[in-house]
Design an enzyme around this catalytic site. Structure first.
Site, PDB file in Angstrom:
ATOM      1  N   GLY A 108       1.040  -1.005   0.272  1.00 45.40           N
ATOM      2  CA  GLY A 108       0.230   0.146   0.050  1.00 45.40           C
ATOM      3  C   GLY A 108       1.028   1.308  -0.194  1.00 45.40           C
ATOM      4  N   GLY A 132     -32.598  -2.481  -1.106  1.00 49.50           N
ATOM      5  CA  GLY A 132     -31.855  -1.940  -2.216  1.00 49.50           C
ATOM      6  C   GLY A 132     -31.051  -0.329  -2.152  1.00 49.50           C
ATOM      7  N   GLU A 186      -1.631  -9.751   5.363  1.00 50.98           N
ATOM      8  CA  GLU A 186      -1.287 -10.121   6.570  1.00 50.98           C
ATOM      9  C   GLU A 186      -1.158 -11.809   6.736  1.00 50.98           C
ATOM     10  OE1 GLU A 186       0.880  -8.254   7.876  1.00 50.98           O
ATOM     11  OE2 GLU A 186       0.674  -6.463   7.346  1.00 50.98           O
TER      12      GLU A 186
HETATM   13  C1  LIG Z   1      -3.854  -1.180  12.826  1.00 49.21           C
HETATM   14  C2  LIG Z   1      -3.397  -1.810  10.977  1.00 49.21           C
HETATM   15  C3  LIG Z   1      -5.423  -2.358  11.009  1.00 49.21           C
HETATM   16  C4  LIG Z   1      -5.579  -2.160   9.736  1.00 49.21           C
HETATM   17  C5  LIG Z   1      -4.666  -2.521   8.843  1.00 49.21           C
HETATM   18  C6  LIG Z   1      -4.455  -1.151   7.492  1.00 49.21           C
HETATM   19  C7  LIG Z   1      -4.343  -1.011   6.804  1.00 49.21           C
HETATM   20  C8  LIG Z   1      -2.664  -2.236   6.592  1.00 49.21           C
HETATM   21  C9  LIG Z   1      -3.907  -2.815   5.464  1.00 49.21           C
HETATM   22  C10 LIG Z   1      -2.898  -3.525   4.847  1.00 49.21           C
HETATM   23  C11 LIG Z   1      -0.949  -3.794   5.114  1.00 49.21           C
HETATM   24  C12 LIG Z   1      -0.810  -5.029   4.382  1.00 49.21           C
HETATM   25  C13 LIG Z   1       0.377  -5.319   4.893  1.00 49.21           C
HETATM   26  C14 LIG Z   1       0.932  -6.900   4.625  1.00 49.21           C
HETATM   27  O1  LIG Z   1       0.104  -7.721   3.938  1.00 49.21           O
HETATM   28  S1  LIG Z   1       2.389  -7.273   4.476  1.00 49.21           S
HETATM   29  C15 LIG Z   1       2.493  -8.359   4.038  1.00 49.21           C
HETATM   30  C16 LIG Z   1       2.176  -9.627   5.205  1.00 49.21           C
HETATM   31  N1  LIG Z   1       2.061 -11.127   4.432  1.00 49.21           N
HETATM   32  C17 LIG Z   1       2.561 -12.107   5.217  1.00 49.21           C
HETATM   33  O2  LIG Z   1       1.566 -11.871   6.566  1.00 49.21           O
HETATM   34  C18 LIG Z   1       2.728 -13.419   4.499  1.00 49.21           C
HETATM   35  C19 LIG Z   1       2.701 -14.695   5.550  1.00 49.21           C
HETATM   36  N2  LIG Z   1       3.406 -15.260   5.908  1.00 49.21           N
HETATM   37  C20 LIG Z   1       4.040 -15.692   7.204  1.00 49.21           C
HETATM   38  O3  LIG Z   1       3.669 -15.110   7.870  1.00 49.21           O
HETATM   39  C21 LIG Z   1       4.685 -16.807   6.298  1.00 49.21           C
HETATM   40  O4  LIG Z   1       5.297 -16.330   5.749  1.00 49.21           O
HETATM   41  C22 LIG Z   1       4.220 -18.341   7.648  1.00 49.21           C
HETATM   42  C23 LIG Z   1       3.976 -17.670   8.768  1.00 49.21           C
HETATM   43  C24 LIG Z   1       3.157 -18.682   6.708  1.00 49.21           C
HETATM   44  C25 LIG Z   1       5.289 -19.619   7.657  1.00 49.21           C
HETATM   45  O5  LIG Z   1       6.706 -19.010   7.697  1.00 49.21           O
HETATM   46  P1  LIG Z   1       8.137 -19.802   7.769  1.00 49.21           P
HETATM   47  O6  LIG Z   1       7.429 -20.557   6.467  1.00 49.21           O
HETATM   48  O7  LIG Z   1       9.215 -18.594   7.648  1.00 49.21           O
HETATM   49  O8  LIG Z   1       7.709 -20.839   8.880  1.00 49.21           O
HETATM   50  P2  LIG Z   1       6.985 -22.305   8.761  1.00 49.21           P
HETATM   51  O9  LIG Z   1       7.963 -23.354   8.482  1.00 49.21           O
HETATM   52  O10 LIG Z   1       5.511 -22.383   8.849  1.00 49.21           O
HETATM   53  O11 LIG Z   1       7.294 -21.747  10.554  1.00 49.21           O
HETATM   54  C26 LIG Z   1       8.261 -22.306  11.596  1.00 49.21           C
HETATM   55  C27 LIG Z   1       8.376 -21.657  12.950  1.00 49.21           C
HETATM   56  O12 LIG Z   1       8.378 -20.651  13.185  1.00 49.21           O
HETATM   57  C28 LIG Z   1       6.951 -19.876  13.587  1.00 49.21           C
HETATM   58  N3  LIG Z   1       6.309 -18.664  13.727  1.00 49.21           N
HETATM   59  C29 LIG Z   1       6.016 -18.744  12.321  1.00 49.21           C
HETATM   60  N4  LIG Z   1       5.998 -17.162  11.507  1.00 49.21           N
HETATM   61  C30 LIG Z   1       6.150 -16.234  12.952  1.00 49.21           C
HETATM   62  C31 LIG Z   1       5.755 -15.495  13.859  1.00 49.21           C
HETATM   63  N5  LIG Z   1       4.909 -14.837  13.052  1.00 49.21           N
HETATM   64  N6  LIG Z   1       5.801 -15.079  15.551  1.00 49.21           N
HETATM   65  C32 LIG Z   1       6.558 -16.507  15.610  1.00 49.21           C
HETATM   66  N7  LIG Z   1       6.958 -17.920  15.511  1.00 49.21           N
HETATM   67  C33 LIG Z   1       5.981 -17.700  14.015  1.00 49.21           C
HETATM   68  C34 LIG Z   1       5.803 -21.239  13.758  1.00 49.21           C
HETATM   69  O13 LIG Z   1       4.534 -21.000  14.238  1.00 49.21           O
HETATM   70  C35 LIG Z   1       6.712 -22.444  13.385  1.00 49.21           C
HETATM   71  O14 LIG Z   1       6.653 -22.688  14.625  1.00 49.21           O
HETATM   72  P3  LIG Z   1       6.855 -23.936  14.707  1.00 49.21           P
HETATM   73  O15 LIG Z   1       5.827 -25.167  15.259  1.00 49.21           O
HETATM   74  O16 LIG Z   1       7.699 -24.275  16.624  1.00 49.21           O
HETATM   75  O17 LIG Z   1       8.122 -24.608  14.478  1.00 49.21           O
HETATM   76  C1  LIG Z   2      -5.322  -4.627  -0.185  1.00 48.65           C
HETATM   77  C2  LIG Z   2      -3.921  -5.253  -0.093  1.00 48.65           C
HETATM   78  C3  LIG Z   2      -2.891  -4.545   0.981  1.00 48.65           C
HETATM   79  C4  LIG Z   2      -2.297  -5.835   1.046  1.00 48.65           C
HETATM   80  N1  LIG Z   2      -0.649  -4.394   1.411  1.00 48.65           N
HETATM   81  C5  LIG Z   2       0.002  -5.351   1.184  1.00 48.65           C
HETATM   82  C6  LIG Z   2       1.178  -4.858   1.774  1.00 48.65           C
HETATM   83  O1  LIG Z   2       1.112  -3.692   2.051  1.00 48.65           O
HETATM   84  N2  LIG Z   2       2.603  -5.290   1.636  1.00 48.65           N
HETATM   85  C7  LIG Z   2       3.345  -6.022   1.083  1.00 48.65           C
HETATM   86  O2  LIG Z   2       3.757  -7.132   0.962  1.00 48.65           O
HETATM   87  N3  LIG Z   2       1.809  -6.665   0.633  1.00 48.65           N
HETATM   88  C8  LIG Z   2       0.285  -6.833   0.671  1.00 48.65           C
HETATM   89  N4  LIG Z   2      -0.276  -7.650   0.534  1.00 48.65           N
HETATM   90  C9  LIG Z   2      -0.355  -8.617  -0.370  1.00 48.65           C
HETATM   91  C10 LIG Z   2      -0.666  -9.586   1.028  1.00 48.65           C
HETATM   92  O3  LIG Z   2       0.072  -9.415   2.178  1.00 48.65           O
HETATM   93  C11 LIG Z   2      -0.601 -10.718   0.483  1.00 48.65           C
HETATM   94  O4  LIG Z   2      -2.090 -11.340  -1.186  1.00 48.65           O
HETATM   95  C12 LIG Z   2      -1.323 -11.879   1.431  1.00 48.65           C
HETATM   96  O5  LIG Z   2      -0.070 -12.178   1.848  1.00 48.65           O
HETATM   97  C13 LIG Z   2      -1.303 -13.206   0.434  1.00 48.65           C
HETATM   98  O6  LIG Z   2       0.074 -13.943   0.113  1.00 48.65           O
HETATM   99  P1  LIG Z   2      -0.498 -14.078  -1.328  1.00 48.65           P
HETATM  100  O7  LIG Z   2      -1.248 -12.897  -2.309  1.00 48.65           O
HETATM  101  O8  LIG Z   2       1.076 -15.093  -2.375  1.00 48.65           O
HETATM  102  O9  LIG Z   2      -1.339 -15.103  -1.810  1.00 48.65           O
HETATM  103  P2  LIG Z   2      -1.386 -17.093  -1.957  1.00 48.65           P
HETATM  104  O10 LIG Z   2      -0.394 -17.559  -0.794  1.00 48.65           O
HETATM  105  O11 LIG Z   2      -1.087 -17.534  -3.102  1.00 48.65           O
HETATM  106  O12 LIG Z   2      -2.564 -18.177  -1.675  1.00 48.65           O
HETATM  107  C14 LIG Z   2      -3.322 -18.384  -2.981  1.00 48.65           C
HETATM  108  C15 LIG Z   2      -3.921 -19.413  -1.970  1.00 48.65           C
HETATM  109  O13 LIG Z   2      -3.570 -20.278  -1.773  1.00 48.65           O
HETATM  110  C16 LIG Z   2      -3.926 -21.650  -0.089  1.00 48.65           C
HETATM  111  N5  LIG Z   2      -2.152 -21.425  -0.028  1.00 48.65           N
HETATM  112  C17 LIG Z   2      -1.324 -20.671   0.478  1.00 48.65           C
HETATM  113  N6  LIG Z   2       0.115 -21.523   1.319  1.00 48.65           N
HETATM  114  C18 LIG Z   2      -0.653 -22.594   1.475  1.00 48.65           C
HETATM  115  C19 LIG Z   2      -0.506 -23.857   2.256  1.00 48.65           C
HETATM  116  N7  LIG Z   2       0.916 -23.410   3.009  1.00 48.65           N
HETATM  117  N8  LIG Z   2      -1.373 -24.590   2.671  1.00 48.65           N
HETATM  118  C20 LIG Z   2      -3.125 -23.975   2.247  1.00 48.65           C
HETATM  119  N9  LIG Z   2      -2.995 -23.004   1.333  1.00 48.65           N
HETATM  120  C21 LIG Z   2      -2.672 -22.467   0.985  1.00 48.65           C
HETATM  121  C22 LIG Z   2      -3.997 -19.722   0.364  1.00 48.65           C
HETATM  122  O14 LIG Z   2      -4.661 -19.852   1.452  1.00 48.65           O
HETATM  123  C23 LIG Z   2      -4.878 -19.046  -0.874  1.00 48.65           C
HETATM  124  O15 LIG Z   2      -6.295 -19.578  -0.432  1.00 48.65           O
HETATM  125  C24 LIG Z   2      -1.864  -6.587   0.315  1.00 48.65           C
HETATM  126  C25 LIG Z   2      -2.924  -7.462   0.062  1.00 48.65           C
HETATM  127  C26 LIG Z   2      -3.645  -6.302   0.041  1.00 48.65           C
HETATM  128  C27 LIG Z   2      -5.051  -7.812  -1.008  1.00 48.65           C
END
Ligand SMILES: CC/C=C\C/C=C\C/C=C\C/C=C/C(=O)SCCNC(=O)CCNC(=O)[C@H](O)C(C)(C)COP(=O)(O)OP(=O)(O)OC[C@H]1O[C@@H](n2cnc3c(N)ncnc32)[C@H](O)[C@@H]1OP(=O)(O)O
Ligand SMILES: Cc1cc2nc3c(=O)[nH]c(=O)nc-3n(C[C@H](O)[C@H](O)[C@H](O)COP(=O)(O)OP(=O)(O)OC[C@H]3O[C@@H](n4cnc5c(N)ncnc54)[C@H](O)[C@@H]3O)c2cc1C
Length: 650
Positions: free
Chosen positions: A168, A384, A407
């Protein structure tokens, strides 16, 4: 007792407000944590009303994206003059840039970056997600390769799929950003780390050499936010631009590991923890709009000849709307817990991170999902007019539903929560006790307090009998998923594949566990309220919340005979009884969310209830209405009809 009554309001709303049986001031202060915050909210709103330059020149619903962004930038730049915290083009600066500096910068970096960030000398965002990868952070492609000769990192997007995509405010607004890239030093890949990267010139705002940046185009909603893309081509930054509170890199390129492998993910944990309250607010906004509107909208007679009734009189309408109010309150209490846990973590207690991650990931998923579903119910309940952008509900839905994805995609977050549950199930099967107290998960170590559910026909039920029932379901689903995992592994399936084959069961266990957590937080939270009439309203909301959730998981409760059909009937009656008790206070309860008309941004939900005259005014603002006859009319439809008329004359 309702302090929202004013002269000139729609009499149908005033009639509702006069029925109020509690103090809206006390309830509002409880929702926003204290009376001081309410006072401040009112001062800010008054200030906004008096400063016309802060107003939109026309309803934003009629603006295209270019003008929306321009209008938002104009207001934000003015807001800096007026108040410290501003809106849309700075959303990510406040929610992710500043928290990352607080969470991941060492003291020296913090001293340099934080004052400038707070003073808005630069605008930032958090660029992690790529075109090809979002969820699976380990496979991010952007690289930050350390060059010890110059003590710099070289940032690169090696492929098209490595382009940062989605952040964003990245497209047009930001000039200094956080880039998450794989750290490579002395030939070794250390995985994703965060870097502070200038992308635009601070004076001209032009993109810097090696930087290709832009807007990703229109989305499902949030048109004012410039979500962006970014490609980096050999962009050099100093070594000290790597965030070094946790992991560090010495000048010679040697790497020092952090205390906990996932500390680098701290900003995501922060946003998940704080967005629970934002979701409560969004559901509160939708409830306010739809309940106020339902109190002025008359449709149909209940008894012939007695006149049309407010649609809020229908039990079906109450059943659609009041549970959303109850959930907004439940989420508020749940959010207070996660914020407190995050504060403990930020204060230096790293050991709390697994518990915080466990609870915040499940909660983020359940709360965003139910908020989006709830807003959509509110929209449909407005008939509506709910479909019109004048209601504010379509945009509110489009904003809230994004929370299901950003997130951490919800399904993935539930599976993270399930990891914690499975570990506990494994401990329990080995007769191991918890190493550390965790009030969120400790119940999983106990056997069911009663083999049969204690829900009976009382209309003033004890919440603990329902919470025990939720614990029972969560425990059963957790152990069933765990046992299935173990059986698959015993049949020779790898742990990873077994996990995938149990995905749906694991998700269900995590959802049930999260329901238990929210219910307990709500039940404990209302104990702090000492004012008896307000306490009575909160108890009614809790009753509605608990028994509505019982009906949502009735199949799981009936599955093993823990409840019998008769207890489901009692639960239904408890829902209807709560609706009946809440009905006279419904408008006053949503008034107590204390959302002003600027926040509501809805013709249907206005505080004064004068909906119809303002609907007409709003529609008149449509640019289409600048012309009686559209300039292209005679070129197309006019010509078509003229041709048809001429033909029929032949
Ligand atoms: C005020 C705010 C209000 C509103 C918001 C307003 C505006 C903001 C709008 C939008 C902003 C959006 C921003 C974004 O989207 S930023 C991008 C966000 N992206 C994600 O969230 C990516 C999701 N993926 C992950 O977090 C990781 O890749 C995932 C957790 C799925 C896997 O990570 P990884 O492969 O490294 O780990 P695992 O092998 O699965 O697990 C190993 C181990 O680590 C633990 N783990 C994982 N994550 C965490 C963590 N964050 N903290 C602590 N521990 C963590 C996991 O549980 C495993 O533990 P264990 O089971 O003990 O081995
Ligand atoms: C409005 C908006 C704002 C955003 N803002 C930011 C930002 O500020 N900064 C930033 O970095 N990113 C941002 N993002 C990106 C956002 O964080 C990602 O889109 C989000 O983390 C999901 O990842 P992806 O798009 O790769 O989905 P994918 O991981 O490709 O998901 C597609 C499908 O695959 C499934 N899937 C994926 N992995 C697995 C798994 N391991 N097991 C089971 N199912 C799985 C999911 O459940 C989903 O159904 C934003 C997205 C949106 C829509």
């Amino acid at each position: 007792m309702n302090s929202y009554i004013k002269p000139g309001d729609n009499p149908l709303l005033t009639e509702e407000r006069k029925k109020c049986q509690f103090s809206t001031d006390i309830l509002a202060a409880f929702y926003h944590e204290n009376a001081q915050k309410i006072k401040r909210r009112h001062e800010i709103y008054q200030y906004y009303l008096e400063n016309k330059e802060l107003h939109d020149p026309e309803p934003t619903e009629f603006m295209d994206r270019y003008h929306r962004l321009e209008n938002a930038e104009r207001k934000v730049s003015l807001l800096k003059k007026h108040v410290k915290k501003a809106g849309s083009p700075l959303g990510l600066h406040y929610t992710m840039m500043i928290p990352t500096i607080l969470n991941n910068a060492d003291d020296e970096q913090k001293a340099e970056w934080l004052p400038k960030a707070q003073n808005l000398e630069f605008i930032g965002t958090y660029a992690q997600t790529e075109l090809g990868h979002g969820t699976n952070l380990r496979f991010l492609e952007t690289t930050a390769t350390y060059d010890p000769k110059t003590q710099e990192f070289i940032l690169n997007s090696p492929t098209t799929s490595a382009a940062k995509w989605w952040p964003g405010n990245l497209g047009k607004s930001s000039n200094r950003i956080i880039v998450v890239a794989r750290l490579i030093s002395n030939g070794k890949d250390y995985g994703p780390h965060s870097f502070f990267v200038p992308i635009r010139d601070p004076i001209t705002h032009k993109s810097l050499p090696g930087v290709t940046v832009g807007d990703i185009g229109p989305k499902f909603g949030i048109p004012t936010v410039d979500n962006g893309f970014l490609l980096l081509n050999n962009v050099r930054i100093p070594r000290r631009n790597m965030f070094m509170k946790n992991a560090k890199l010495n000048p010679d390129g040697t790497y020092i590991s952090p205390k906990h492998a996932k500390l680098a993910y701290g900003t995501m944990v922060y946003v998940r923890a704080v967005m629970i309250r934002t979701m409560s607010h969004m559901l509160g906004l939708a409830s306010t709009i739809s309940i106020r509107y339902s109190a002025i909208r008359k449709q149909g007679e209940i008894e012939a000849g007695k006149g049309e009734v407010k649609v809020l009189e229908y039990q079906t309408q109450q059943y659609r709307l009041l549970p959303q109010v109850a959930r907004a309150w439940a989420f508020e209490f749940a959010g207070r817990y996660t914020r407190k846990l995050y504060a403990q973590f930020l204060g230096g207690d790293v050991d709390v991170l697994p518990a915080l991650h466990g609870v915040s990931s499940g909660l983020k998923a359940v709360v965003t999902h139910q908020t989006a579903q709830g807003i959509e119910q509110c929209r449909m309940a407005c008939g509506g007019h709910g479909y019109s952008e004048a209601s504010g509900l379509p945009q509110l839905f489009a904003t809230a539903v994004a929370g299901c994805t950003y997130e951490g995609e919800n399904m993935v977050m539930l599976l993270q929560s399930a990891r914690q549950l499975v570990k506990i199930a494994s401990d329990v099967r080995k007769n191991q006790k918890p190493t550390k107290q965790n009030p969120v998960t400790d119940y999983l170590y106990k056997t069911s307090a009663a083999t049969k559910c204690k829900i009976d026909q009382t209309t003033d039920p004890d919440p603990s009998s329902v919470i025990e029932a939720f614990e029972h379901v969560a425990r059963r689903l957790t152990f069933a998923a765990f046992d299935k995992l173990e059986q698959l592994k015993q049949r020779g399936i790898s742990a990873e594949n077994a996990w995938v084959q149990c995905g749906v069961d694991l998700r269900r266990a995590a959802t049930a566990h999260t329901r238990t957590f929210i219910a307990r937080q709500f039940s404990n939270g209302i104990l702090e309220m000492r004012d008896l009439p307000v306490q009575a309203v909160l108890k009614d909301l809790l009753q509605l919340y608990l028994f509505y959730e019982v009906l949502e998981c009735d199949g799981d409760l009936l599955y093993d005979g823990y409840v019998i059909g008769q207890q489901i009937e009692y639960s239904k009656n408890n829902v209807y009884e709560a609706l009946r008790r809440l009905r006279p206070n419904a408008v006053s309860i949503v008034d107590s969310f204390d959302f002003n008309d600027r926040e509501l941004n809805s013709v249907l939900g206005r505080r004064d209830g004068n909906v119809y005259e303002n609907m007409l005014e709003w529609a008149k603002s449509s640019p289409l209405n600048k012309h009686d006859v559209m300039p292209f009319h005679h070129k197309y439809l006019g010509k078509m009809m003229e041709d048809a008329r001429q033909q029929s004359k032949l």
